[in-house]
Design a protein around this motif. Structure first.
Motif, PDB file in Angstrom:
ATOM      1  N   TYR C 241     -18.426   2.285   3.125  1.00  0.00           N
ATOM      2  CA  TYR C 241     -17.247   3.136   3.300  1.00  0.00           C
ATOM      3  C   TYR C 241     -16.314   2.625   4.391  1.00  0.00           C
ATOM      4  O   TYR C 241     -15.171   3.054   4.485  1.00  0.00           O
ATOM      5  N   MET C 242     -16.820   1.745   5.267  1.00  0.00           N
ATOM      6  CA  MET C 242     -16.057   1.386   6.458  1.00  0.00           C
ATOM      7  C   MET C 242     -14.739   0.652   6.179  1.00  0.00           C
ATOM      8  O   MET C 242     -13.750   0.929   6.858  1.00  0.00           O
ATOM      9  N   PRO C 243     -14.686  -0.243   5.186  1.00  0.00           N
ATOM     10  CA  PRO C 243     -13.380  -0.855   4.909  1.00  0.00           C
ATOM     11  C   PRO C 243     -12.322   0.195   4.609  1.00  0.00           C
ATOM     12  O   PRO C 243     -11.167   0.073   5.049  1.00  0.00           O
ATOM     13  N   GLY C 244     -12.706   1.256   3.920  1.00  0.00           N
ATOM     14  CA  GLY C 244     -11.766   2.338   3.640  1.00  0.00           C
ATOM     15  C   GLY C 244     -11.362   3.079   4.910  1.00  0.00           C
ATOM     16  O   GLY C 244     -10.193   3.430   5.096  1.00  0.00           O
ATOM     17  N   VAL C 245     -12.325   3.313   5.803  1.00  0.00           N
ATOM     18  CA  VAL C 245     -12.008   3.992   7.063  1.00  0.00           C
ATOM     19  C   VAL C 245     -11.047   3.135   7.889  1.00  0.00           C
ATOM     20  O   VAL C 245     -10.088   3.645   8.478  1.00  0.00           O
ATOM     21  N   ALA C 246     -11.288   1.816   7.891  1.00  0.00           N
ATOM     22  CA  ALA C 246     -10.406   0.922   8.652  1.00  0.00           C
ATOM     23  C   ALA C 246      -8.975   0.974   8.100  1.00  0.00           C
ATOM     24  O   ALA C 246      -8.002   1.045   8.853  1.00  0.00           O
ATOM     25  N   VAL C 247      -8.845   0.972   6.777  1.00  0.00           N
ATOM     26  CA  VAL C 247      -7.518   1.101   6.161  1.00  0.00           C
ATOM     27  C   VAL C 247      -6.864   2.404   6.613  1.00  0.00           C
ATOM     28  O   VAL C 247      -5.681   2.447   6.986  1.00  0.00           O
ATOM     29  N   ALA C 248      -7.645   3.481   6.633  1.00  0.00           N
ATOM     30  CA  ALA C 248      -7.098   4.789   7.006  1.00  0.00           C
ATOM     31  C   ALA C 248      -6.612   4.802   8.451  1.00  0.00           C
ATOM     32  O   ALA C 248      -5.552   5.353   8.750  1.00  0.00           O
ATOM     33  N   VAL C 249      -7.399   4.199   9.358  1.00  0.00           N
ATOM     34  CA  VAL C 249      -7.015   4.178  10.773  1.00  0.00           C
ATOM     35  C   VAL C 249      -5.666   3.473  10.940  1.00  0.00           C
ATOM     36  O   VAL C 249      -4.789   3.926  11.682  1.00  0.00           O
ATOM     37  N   ARG C 250      -5.481   2.370  10.201  1.00  0.00           N
ATOM     38  CA  ARG C 250      -4.205   1.646  10.313  1.00  0.00           C
ATOM     39  C   ARG C 250      -3.049   2.441   9.699  1.00  0.00           C
ATOM     40  O   ARG C 250      -1.963   2.526  10.246  1.00  0.00           O
ATOM     41  N   LYS C 251      -3.314   3.043   8.537  1.00  0.00           N
ATOM     42  CA  LYS C 251      -2.267   3.750   7.804  1.00  0.00           C
ATOM     43  C   LYS C 251      -1.783   4.997   8.536  1.00  0.00           C
ATOM     44  O   LYS C 251      -0.592   5.333   8.521  1.00  0.00           O
ATOM     45  N   VAL C 252      -2.734   5.704   9.143  1.00  0.00           N
ATOM     46  CA  VAL C 252      -2.396   6.991   9.752  1.00  0.00           C
ATOM     47  C   VAL C 252      -1.404   6.814  10.908  1.00  0.00           C
ATOM     48  O   VAL C 252      -0.748   7.768  11.335  1.00  0.00           O
ATOM     49  N   MET C 253      -1.278   5.590  11.417  1.00  0.00           N
ATOM     50  CA  MET C 253      -0.312   5.289  12.466  1.00  0.00           C
ATOM     51  C   MET C 253       1.125   5.237  11.932  1.00  0.00           C
ATOM     52  O   MET C 253       2.083   5.188  12.704  1.00  0.00           O
ATOM     53  N   THR C 254       1.274   5.248  10.582  1.00  0.00           N
ATOM     54  CA  THR C 254       2.579   4.909   9.999  1.00  0.00           C
ATOM     55  C   THR C 254       3.336   6.063   9.359  1.00  0.00           C
ATOM     56  O   THR C 254       4.399   5.864   8.786  1.00  0.00           O
ATOM     57  N   TYR C 255       2.759   7.269   9.334  1.00  0.00           N
ATOM     58  CA  TYR C 255       3.463   8.382   8.685  1.00  0.00           C
ATOM     59  C   TYR C 255       3.280   9.670   9.495  1.00  0.00           C
ATOM     60  O   TYR C 255       2.536   9.697  10.473  1.00  0.00           O
ATOM     61  N   GLU C 256       3.955  10.720   9.065  1.00  0.00           N
ATOM     62  CA  GLU C 256       3.821  12.022   9.724  1.00  0.00           C
ATOM     63  C   GLU C 256       3.283  13.054   8.746  1.00  0.00           C
ATOM     64  O   GLU C 256       3.602  13.029   7.566  1.00  0.00           O
ATOM     65  N   GLY C 257       2.477  13.979   9.246  1.00  0.00           N
ATOM     66  CA  GLY C 257       1.920  15.037   8.412  1.00  0.00           C
ATOM     67  C   GLY C 257       0.496  14.713   7.995  1.00  0.00           C
ATOM     68  O   GLY C 257       0.035  13.570   8.133  1.00  0.00           O
ATOM     69  N   MET C 258      -0.200  15.730   7.456  1.00  0.00           N
ATOM     70  CA  MET C 258      -1.600  15.578   7.071  1.00  0.00           C
ATOM     71  C   MET C 258      -1.671  15.249   5.584  1.00  0.00           C
ATOM     72  O   MET C 258      -1.137  15.984   4.751  1.00  0.00           O
ATOM     73  N   ILE C 259      -2.318  14.172   5.248  1.00  0.00           N
ATOM     74  CA  ILE C 259      -2.498  13.801   3.841  1.00  0.00           C
ATOM     75  C   ILE C 259      -3.924  14.110   3.424  1.00  0.00           C
ATOM     76  O   ILE C 259      -4.862  13.882   4.192  1.00  0.00           O
ATOM     77  N   TYR C 260      -4.106  14.673   2.217  1.00  0.00           N
ATOM     78  CA  TYR C 260      -5.438  14.974   1.705  1.00  0.00           C
ATOM     79  C   TYR C 260      -5.783  14.008   0.573  1.00  0.00           C
ATOM     80  O   TYR C 260      -5.120  14.012  -0.462  1.00  0.00           O
ATOM     81  N   GLY C 261      -6.801  13.195   0.776  1.00  0.00           N
ATOM     82  CA  GLY C 261      -7.241  12.287  -0.285  1.00  0.00           C
ATOM     83  C   GLY C 261      -6.861  10.850   0.018  1.00  0.00           C
ATOM     84  O   GLY C 261      -5.687  10.517   0.157  1.00  0.00           O
ATOM     85  N   PHE C 262      -7.872   9.996   0.104  1.00  0.00           N
ATOM     86  CA  PHE C 262      -7.661   8.596   0.438  1.00  0.00           C
ATOM     87  C   PHE C 262      -6.759   7.906  -0.585  1.00  0.00           C
ATOM     88  O   PHE C 262      -6.004   6.983  -0.258  1.00  0.00           O
ATOM     89  N   GLU C 263      -6.839   8.360  -1.848  1.00  0.00           N
ATOM     90  CA  GLU C 263      -6.070   7.693  -2.906  1.00  0.00           C
ATOM     91  C   GLU C 263      -4.575   7.700  -2.617  1.00  0.00           C
ATOM     92  O   GLU C 263      -3.839   6.831  -3.086  1.00  0.00           O
ATOM     93  N   HIS C 264      -4.111   8.678  -1.805  1.00  0.00           N
ATOM     94  CA  HIS C 264      -2.669   8.783  -1.557  1.00  0.00           C
ATOM     95  C   HIS C 264      -2.171   7.780  -0.522  1.00  0.00           C
ATOM     96  O   HIS C 264      -0.968   7.656  -0.319  1.00  0.00           O
ATOM     97  N   ILE C 265      -3.092   7.116   0.171  1.00  0.00           N
ATOM     98  CA  ILE C 265      -2.628   6.093   1.120  1.00  0.00           C
ATOM     99  C   ILE C 265      -2.943   4.680   0.615  1.00  0.00           C
ATOM    100  O   ILE C 265      -2.696   3.698   1.294  1.00  0.00           O
ATOM    101  N   MET C 266      -3.529   4.600  -0.608  1.00  0.00           N
ATOM    102  CA  MET C 266      -3.740   3.272  -1.208  1.00  0.00           C
ATOM    103  C   MET C 266      -2.414   2.772  -1.775  1.00  0.00           C
ATOM    104  O   MET C 266      -1.629   3.549  -2.311  1.00  0.00           O
ATOM    105  N   ASP C 267      -2.181   1.479  -1.690  1.00  0.00           N
ATOM    106  CA  ASP C 267      -0.901   0.937  -2.181  1.00  0.00           C
ATOM    107  C   ASP C 267      -0.823   0.996  -3.709  1.00  0.00           C
ATOM    108  O   ASP C 267      -1.719   0.568  -4.397  1.00  0.00           O
TER     109      ASP C 267
END
Lengths: 267, 267, 267, 267
Positions: C241-267
């Motif tokens: 699961y960690m590669p996904g967590v790492a992607v999330a840590v980087r992505k969460v720095m780039t937007y505002e608001g709470m997103i539900y579901g990892f699929e919404h931050i995948m390119d």
């Protein structure tokens, strides 16, 4: 109370050695009696593998470990070059070797067998302690009597150096002993990308897949008109070999002479 | 009542042609309008495929078939050499061609597109009408963005002449368009049996298994630390392509110009 | 040089927490900034997970950890009951929460979204950080448009309490959103052994296999005339699961608001 | 030249009967001697199955067929209700029955055995002529000695009425004979969707998947710490049983008495 089997572990700081130490500590009928590790210094074997203090301190050589107290069986997953000397040292001291290695010559195996019989003890050399892998090989060989058309697909980690795997070659050998002559496929077949049809072995093909995240997997696929049969073994973890090692430690107490191949001590 | 689509079948006595005739007879919104078969003589198309009498007698050329009455769409799985002439003959008569063939040149496709647009009708050329195979290819390409480590294993009957299969090469191409540069595996890897690592394509490997009883199967395996993803499509029967052909016949009525690739008419 | 992302880990002594600590230490663009663990005492986080000394000592509460120095993102795999309070504490301090949990109510998620936007920072709540599992679910939903006949087979360890798995239910929901109404199977079907046809969900079936040695696997099988399509994801290890967590840590720095579901931050 | 075996086919117009007729015509050492079919009228058996004229005209009863000339073996895949009477009629005439049916009582089998021995001829009753399915069952039973944790997943067409399949129950019985007592899974396990854990059989589970396009498939999955073993058989076509029927026809010429189960005549 059943008497416990006193087990020494050679190369106990290696990847397999560590799993063996854990297993010996966990099995109720085993007692960790000694352990050798060349370069760790005199640390406690239990602590080293993340278990409670075992009271057994690593010796720097196997001989030293074996001389530190009474031992019934030694488990040895060392590199092939030292395994023979280890085995001689063990048998000479009346300790039964359970060896996980390939590469011993027929002459060496014969000599170890002679030494075992002289001392009236058993020994085991096995390239593979995985019960599942052995069943897969046995079933594949048996199926090839009825389904002579087959291919082997094996999967390992992407950093593995050699292809195909030792297990797939062993499987191919066992199949070849019962399958009879048959060159599969269309004689006029052509590869537009070289190698796509896989490695040729005695009439059939072996395919080696290398991907990160894979430990060891193998599938033997049989095809015939209107049906197919597949036998697949997946190994996720080195620890998956330990149940087989435990069986071997118990079995080696019950016979005399050196046996080659785990399949010969399965019921 | 919806107006029925009047369908002609080229090469109706071939293996694919026969399946097309059956499908056209079975689909409620299609009407078998004409059929050509070079060497059968003037037998009834329905009887020929084991269905009730259809009232459509085989013509010996496609032109003759198309001139025998009004036709909306012609389905053509003939050999590549004749497909182009068939398409010109059809479009000239205002009949939409649905062509299952590879091997047309870009210039030929462009010319057919021009002719279609001139007549204001649609046309489709597709190397593959299998919806499942197309989904497999699309999913594999998409997954390779996230999992760049992959291998393709394809299975076909043991009399197939070429390896790897056209579908596996097409899949490899689609993957390569999105995956970026990566040469998988250990650079020091060695094959003890030549070819065991499969065919090399742009950094990854394709393995071609050939066994009796297999029609067409393909698996794309992705490996990453701690996980694997597999996408597999199994085709058991030529008839499995017919739902895709039926979709194409209906779709080709709705647009103008020649489209290449079934994936472009999927919703 | 890119500025490093300063990451805190909540519940760092738990099974997932430990993997997160290791990942944060290993990723070059992350810096372990703080870590909380209720009952370990003030030990070093690096040492605790078998890595070199990290200089970060466990705090006994997340608040304490967050107040120990500047933090950009907090990763939290704690139990659902405390996750909400953790998130409020983090956002209030301007720290972006990346939360691996189910069970938050829609009202709680809405409130966290409001708080995030107020502070101008991003946040993510994801029941699943496995990129492979998410692709499997997306592909399965997409395939069900064309192949409405399907069954889900999921495999987990034999000590898992609930069946079917959360992932299989989530997959079934996603499929149901696009598949339309269809009750599969023969209406007169009978089970001679109760339950053999699996669990019924909206017209199709879910089968839950429980075996030792399995971590988490799922296969969605689609069947149609003459073909089948299979999408399978195998998870061997929590660390997957960690590669996904790492992607999330980087992505969460780039937007505002709470997103539900990892699929919404995948390119 | 080897003497040919003269074979009669009962129920030759049925789905299995037709395949048997084709096989008998195709095998070089067999001669189609007679065939019965209740409702086709006196048509040629070869023509009926799409082969050249065979010279054998369908009789409306098996007795009539057997009396039409010398017959060595009769192959009978009729409905269970008539199979016993057919077998008596055959044995009485010195014709060896090869029967593909379930549902005969132990008393009936015993009586047929007595009749066979009285006439000095052999006979075979087999619920399954698929060599691949039988190997799968044998391997599964053998593996369960070492891997007692297992589940069975079987796949059939979506119009099949009963679940689980006969083959899966037979497999479960064979496994139970060697596996010993073990109730798998977590005793506190709960189904949030009823039936998701499958059908319970003697400590393990059977899952029945029903999908269009599937003929008959079965997988037995064994799980243990760090490894899994899978044995899978896929049947695509009724014709896949014919090699087994051909073996049976040859074998039944070589012994006396009625044998139950194809596995007992495999080498």
């Amino acid at each position: 109370m059943t008497k416990q089997i006193r087990v020494a572990v050679a190369g106990a700081s290696g990847r397999m050695g560590r799993e063996v130490v854990k297993m010996v500590i966990d099995e109720a009928d085993f007692e960790l009696a000694a352990a050798s590790a060349r370069s760790t210094g005199p640390v406690d074997a239990g602590t080293f593998v993340g278990k409670p203090v075992s009271g057994v301190t690593f010796s720097s050589t196997l001989e030293e470990a074996l001389d530190s107290g009474p031992v019934d069986v030694v488990v040895d997953f060392s590199v092939p070059q030292v395994v023979y000397d280890h085995a001689v040292a063990a048998i000479t001291r009346g300790v039964r070797p359970v060896i996980g290695a390939t590469g011993l010559s027929p002459e060496q195996i014969e000599e170890l067998d002679r030494l075992c019989k002289e001392r009236g003890i058993g020994g085991l050399i096995a390239p593979n302690f995985s019960i599942g892998a052995i069943l897969m090989m046995q079933f594949a060989a048996q199926a090839s009597k009825y389904f002579p058309h087959l291919e082997i697909i094996e999967y390992h980690g992407d950093q593995k150096l050699d292809a195909p795997s030792g297990t797939s070659i062993k499987t191919a050998e066992l199949i070849s002993q019962v399958r009879g002559e048959l060159r599969q496929g269309n004689p006029d077949e052509e590869e537009t990308i070289e190698g796509s049809r896989g490695g040729y072995y005695n009439g059939f093909r072996i395919h080696s897949v290398r991907l990160p995240g894979v430990f060891a997997q193998q599938e033997v696929v049989f095809g015939a008109f209107g049906q197919s049969l597949k036998i697949r073994h997946d190994s996720y973890d080195r620890a998956g070999y330990m149940p087989g090692v435990a069986v071997a430690v118990r079995k080696v107490m019950t016979y005399e002479g050196m046996i080659y191949g785990f399949e010969h001590i399965m019921d």
